[in-house]
Design a protein around this motif. Structure first.
Motif, PDB file in Angstrom:
ATOM      1  N   UNK A   1       9.154  -5.680  -3.071  1.00 31.29           N
ATOM      2  CA  UNK A   1       8.047  -6.443  -3.664  1.00 31.29           C
ATOM      3  C   UNK A   1       6.715  -6.085  -2.998  1.00 31.29           C
ATOM      4  N   UNK A   2       6.713  -5.996  -1.678  1.00 33.07           N
ATOM      5  CA  UNK A   2       5.473  -5.735  -0.940  1.00 33.07           C
ATOM      6  C   UNK A   2       5.028  -4.286  -1.089  1.00 33.07           C
ATOM      7  N   UNK A   3       5.941  -3.338  -0.903  1.00 30.88           N
ATOM      8  CA  UNK A   3       5.545  -1.929  -0.927  1.00 30.88           C
ATOM      9  C   UNK A   3       5.192  -1.459  -2.332  1.00 30.88           C
ATOM     10  N   UNK A   4       5.882  -1.967  -3.340  1.00 27.39           N
ATOM     11  CA  UNK A   4       5.518  -1.616  -4.723  1.00 27.39           C
ATOM     12  C   UNK A   4       4.173  -2.242  -5.073  1.00 27.39           C
ATOM     13  N   UNK A   5       3.923  -3.470  -4.606  1.00 28.81           N
ATOM     14  CA  UNK A   5       2.612  -4.086  -4.804  1.00 28.81           C
ATOM     15  C   UNK A   5       1.510  -3.265  -4.159  1.00 28.81           C
ATOM     16  N   UNK A   6       1.780  -2.779  -2.949  1.00 29.39           N
ATOM     17  CA  UNK A   6       0.809  -1.910  -2.271  1.00 29.39           C
ATOM     18  C   UNK A   6       0.551  -0.642  -3.075  1.00 29.39           C
ATOM     19  N   UNK A   7       1.636  -0.029  -3.594  1.00 24.71           N
ATOM     20  CA  UNK A   7       1.491   1.213  -4.353  1.00 24.71           C
ATOM     21  C   UNK A   7       0.687   1.009  -5.634  1.00 24.71           C
TER      22      UNK A   7
ATOM     23  N   UNK B   1     -17.590  -7.312  -3.549  1.00 31.06           N
ATOM     24  CA  UNK B   1     -16.258  -7.834  -3.856  1.00 31.06           C
ATOM     25  C   UNK B   1     -15.203  -7.037  -3.110  1.00 31.06           C
ATOM     26  N   UNK B   2     -14.367  -7.733  -2.346  1.00 31.37           N
ATOM     27  CA  UNK B   2     -13.199  -7.095  -1.749  1.00 31.37           C
ATOM     28  C   UNK B   2     -11.981  -7.451  -2.603  1.00 31.37           C
ATOM     29  N   UNK B   3     -11.300  -6.437  -3.105  1.00 36.77           N
ATOM     30  CA  UNK B   3     -10.085  -6.655  -3.886  1.00 36.77           C
ATOM     31  C   UNK B   3      -8.892  -6.426  -2.968  1.00 36.77           C
ATOM     32  N   UNK B   4      -7.947  -7.358  -2.974  1.00 33.72           N
ATOM     33  CA  UNK B   4      -6.777  -7.241  -2.112  1.00 33.72           C
ATOM     34  C   UNK B   4      -5.512  -7.143  -2.963  1.00 33.72           C
ATOM     35  N   UNK B   5      -4.432  -6.733  -2.322  1.00 32.83           N
ATOM     36  CA  UNK B   5      -3.164  -6.486  -3.009  1.00 32.83           C
ATOM     37  C   UNK B   5      -2.304  -7.748  -3.024  1.00 32.83           C
ATOM     38  N   UNK B   6      -1.183  -7.657  -3.739  1.00 33.44           N
ATOM     39  CA  UNK B   6      -0.204  -8.747  -3.742  1.00 33.44           C
ATOM     40  C   UNK B   6       1.167  -8.168  -4.099  1.00 33.44           C
ATOM     41  N   UNK B   7       2.169  -9.013  -4.058  1.00 32.77           N
ATOM     42  CA  UNK B   7       3.538  -8.578  -4.324  1.00 32.77           C
ATOM     43  C   UNK B   7       3.698  -8.157  -5.779  1.00 32.77           C
ATOM     44  N   UNK B   8       4.646  -7.265  -6.011  1.00 31.68           N
ATOM     45  CA  UNK B   8       4.784  -6.603  -7.310  1.00 31.68           C
ATOM     46  C   UNK B   8       4.799  -7.566  -8.481  1.00 31.68           C
ATOM     47  N   UNK B   9       5.702  -8.541  -8.449  1.00 33.81           N
ATOM     48  CA  UNK B   9       5.800  -9.487  -9.562  1.00 33.81           C
ATOM     49  C   UNK B   9       5.697 -10.923  -9.082  1.00 33.81           C
TER      50      UNK B   9
ATOM     51  N   UNK C   1       9.850  -2.311 -23.794  1.00 29.79           N
ATOM     52  CA  UNK C   1       9.505  -3.727 -23.660  1.00 29.79           C
ATOM     53  C   UNK C   1       8.917  -4.028 -22.277  1.00 29.79           C
ATOM     54  N   UNK C   2       9.624  -3.612 -21.245  1.00 25.14           N
ATOM     55  CA  UNK C   2       9.225  -3.904 -19.859  1.00 25.14           C
ATOM     56  C   UNK C   2       8.662  -2.623 -19.254  1.00 25.14           C
ATOM     57  N   UNK C   3       7.436  -2.300 -19.639  1.00 24.49           N
ATOM     58  CA  UNK C   3       6.887  -0.966 -19.392  1.00 24.49           C
ATOM     59  C   UNK C   3       5.930  -0.895 -18.216  1.00 24.49           C
ATOM     60  N   UNK C   4       5.916  -1.886 -17.359  1.00 27.71           N
ATOM     61  CA  UNK C   4       4.969  -1.895 -16.239  1.00 27.71           C
ATOM     62  C   UNK C   4       5.428  -0.960 -15.112  1.00 27.71           C
ATOM     63  N   UNK C   5       4.519  -0.657 -14.204  1.00 29.61           N
ATOM     64  CA  UNK C   5       4.782   0.140 -13.011  1.00 29.61           C
ATOM     65  C   UNK C   5       5.415   1.499 -13.328  1.00 29.61           C
ATOM     66  N   UNK C   6       4.700   2.388 -13.997  1.00 32.05           N
ATOM     67  CA  UNK C   6       5.281   3.691 -14.354  1.00 32.05           C
ATOM     68  C   UNK C   6       5.711   4.510 -13.138  1.00 32.05           C
ATOM     69  N   UNK C   7       5.095   4.282 -11.990  1.00 33.00           N
ATOM     70  CA  UNK C   7       5.424   5.062 -10.791  1.00 33.00           C
ATOM     71  C   UNK C   7       6.277   4.275  -9.801  1.00 33.00           C
ATOM     72  N   UNK C   8       7.001   3.274 -10.273  1.00 30.78           N
ATOM     73  CA  UNK C   8       7.773   2.418  -9.368  1.00 30.78           C
ATOM     74  C   UNK C   8       8.735   3.255  -8.516  1.00 30.78           C
ATOM     75  N   UNK C   9       8.774   2.961  -7.226  1.00 35.26           N
ATOM     76  CA  UNK C   9       9.605   3.710  -6.275  1.00 35.26           C
ATOM     77  C   UNK C   9      10.863   2.915  -5.954  1.00 35.26           C
ATOM     78  N   UNK C  10      11.977   3.277  -6.598  1.00 33.72           N
ATOM     79  CA  UNK C  10      13.229   2.544  -6.382  1.00 33.72           C
ATOM     80  C   UNK C  10      13.836   2.824  -5.017  1.00 33.72           C
TER      81      UNK C  10
END
Length: 526
Positions: free
Chosen positions: A170-176, A141-149, A513-522
């Protein structure tokens, strides 16, 4: 040389999590997909690996879905949901004890729900992502990335008010997120809705992405035209390769007229015990209202309202027959292309939720196809990454603006019903970039918290799912409310930040409430 066939599944759900409510109807989207699609697909792949059946498959698991799969609250609620289904099935077994065929179906559902709980709780310790990691480590299985939301990148990048920073985030946060979850870089990237416009490829190159998928016309209408049609990838000027979806393969499954899932023997999705049973008998599964329960006793039968009872054995036989037919069609297709002197790859992407949720027999079909493909001589299952490794020289073209949505462009996500969203998203993205630049060089920990939450609220508002649901009317009120609420929270936090008057209680509420992406890079918005 045999041709290549790349099956790609796109696993995605919008981030739906409501800790402020004891039960929330739209969280059932996640629970249903878990029971009917994600768990059956993982178990199917595990069987193939355990039995040493050689196969290759690619799947994108979007960052929002990863966040839900990792969320303790949602996983606990999913186990409770399964307990309620197991209880309903037991009561149905008792109710139908004098009706042999219905009793057999109640037994059938009891087994499904009990096995799903046993696998989720005991087999993977409530952590399905670990199962995907193990499958990835197996090499099958190859798992690939996608945009953040799952933001529709061309509309975020739009020259009429959009910004490169919004699409880039969207792209770089999805990659992270992918790197955090899987501990590696992703070679492939799923563009939400296969939506492409010039400029996206340069951001993908910055993210070190090697390939992505477009609909067929995205490649066919490229400049210059591809010499090998859709049967080979083309490199974009910035670097990443574009693979095109094969419409012939897709049509056999997706087509409303003649597609495999419409076979009369298959389970009827819309006829559900949640709407047929007396409300009091439905019990706690319904939480006092009518809804899909997952217990479906009828088959498609025909176009009318009268439906005959479902027979799982007959449905499985049909799925196996159709898997062989699909194999023969792909064999014939690839032989024809190979005869023309090409070394083709046929790319066949689908929403993962089609297999199991919308098409109950889909995982069985897929497993049988893979098993038979393992001994096929005219083609072999592959992935875009594997194909590029073996065929590194490709034509360079500029793909055309496109999506895999209705009519091939953006009208599903940009039309009179939902066009009001985009000016507000563009303004919020502009404000996000301004505050990111303002605090980039001098950011104390508390300000960093605020900026992270601003990014989360903006990203969630940008989800393409809301515009889609507004257009289709499937959950228009909920989708509208989600868009408005995220923008409202963003604007309130933004105004508090720039006036140096942040309400920490409100910030904590948003973070809870909106607790996703704890390491989000603003800082990607700079």
């Amino acid at each position: 040389m045999p041709g290549s066939l790349a099956l790609i599944l796109h696993a995605h759900l919008p981030f739906v999590r409501h800790p402020e409510h004891k039960h929330f109807l739209e969280e059932d989207w996640f629970f249903e997909a878990m029971t009917e699609s994600y768990i059956p697909l993982v178990r199917m792949m595990q069987r193939l690996v355990d039995e040493h059946v050689p196969f290759k498959l690619a799947i994108s698991i979007t960052p929002t879905l990863c966040a839900m799969l990792q969320d303790k609250l949602l996983c606990e609620r999913y186990v409770r949901h399964l307990d309620l289904l197991i209880d309903l099935a037991a009561r149905e077994q008792k109710r139908n004890r004098k009706h042999p065929r219905l009793h057999e179906l109640a037994d059938f559902y009891s087994k499904i729900f009990c096995e799903a709980k046993r696998f989720f709780v005991d087999g993977c310790k409530c952590d399905l992502l670990t199962s995907f990691r193990k499958l990835r480590a197996s090499g099958a299985l190859e798992v690939i990335a996608s945009a953040a939301t799952h933001g529709l990148l061309p509309l975020l990048l739009s020259a009429s008010g959009g910004s490169r920073e919004a699409a880039r985030a969207q792209i770089l946060i999805g990659r992270d997120v992918y790197a955090d979850v899987f501990g590696a870089e992703a070679a492939g990237f799923w563009l939400p809705e296969c939506a492409y416009v010039a400029g996206v490829e340069s951001i993908l190159q910055e993210a070190n992405v090697r390939w992505f998928v477009l609909d067929a016309h995205g490649l066919l209408f490229g400049t210059p035209q591809p010499r090998r049609s859709i049967y080979a990838p083309c490199y974009t000027p910035a670097g990443p390769a574009a693979f095109a979806r094969d419409r012939d393969s897709s049509r056999q499954i997706w087509s409303a007229q003649g597609g495999y899932p419409g076979d009369p023997a298959y389970r009827e999705f819309y006829r559900d015990a949640g709407f047929d049973l007396p409300l009091e008998h439905l019990g706690p599964v319904g939480f006092g209202s009518r809804k899909f329960s997952g217990v479906k006793y009828h088959r498609i039968t025909g176009p009318g309202n009268e439906k005959e009872l479902y027979d799982p054995v007959v449905a499985e036989e049909v799925a196996e027959t159709q898997a062989l037919h699909f194999l023969e069609e792909r064999r014939h297709q690839i032989r024809e292309v190979t005869t023309a002197g090409l070394d083709p790859i046929v790319v066949v992407p689908f929403d993962a939720e089609l297999f199991g949720h919308w098409w109950f027999e889909g995982p069985r079909f897929l497993e049988q196809f893979i098993r038979h493909a393992a001994t096929e001589r005219d083609f072999r299952l592959s992935t875009p990454s594997e194909y590029l490794a073996a065929n590194s020289t490709q034509q360079i073209i500029e793909p055309a603006t496109s999506t895999w949505g209705e009519n091939g462009y953006f009208e599903v996500w940009l039309n009179p019903s939902n066009a009001w969203i985009y000016p507000q998203l563009h303004l919020a993205a502009q404000r996000m970039s301004e505050v990111a630049r303002r605090y980039a060089e001098n950011c104390i920990p508390f300000t960093d918290r605020v900026l992270k939450q601003l990014a989360r609220e903006l990203l969630l508002a940008q989800s393409s799912d809301w515009a889609f649901l507004i257009k289709t009317g499937t959950a228009r009120e909920y989708a509208t409310k989600r868009t408005v609420d995220h923008l409202s929270r963003f604007n309130r936090l933004h105004d508090q930040l720039v006036t140096n008057n942040v309400d920490e209680g409100f910030l904590r509420e948003c973070e809870s409430r909106d607790n996703l992406f704890p390491n989000v890079n603003w800082r990607y918005y700079i």
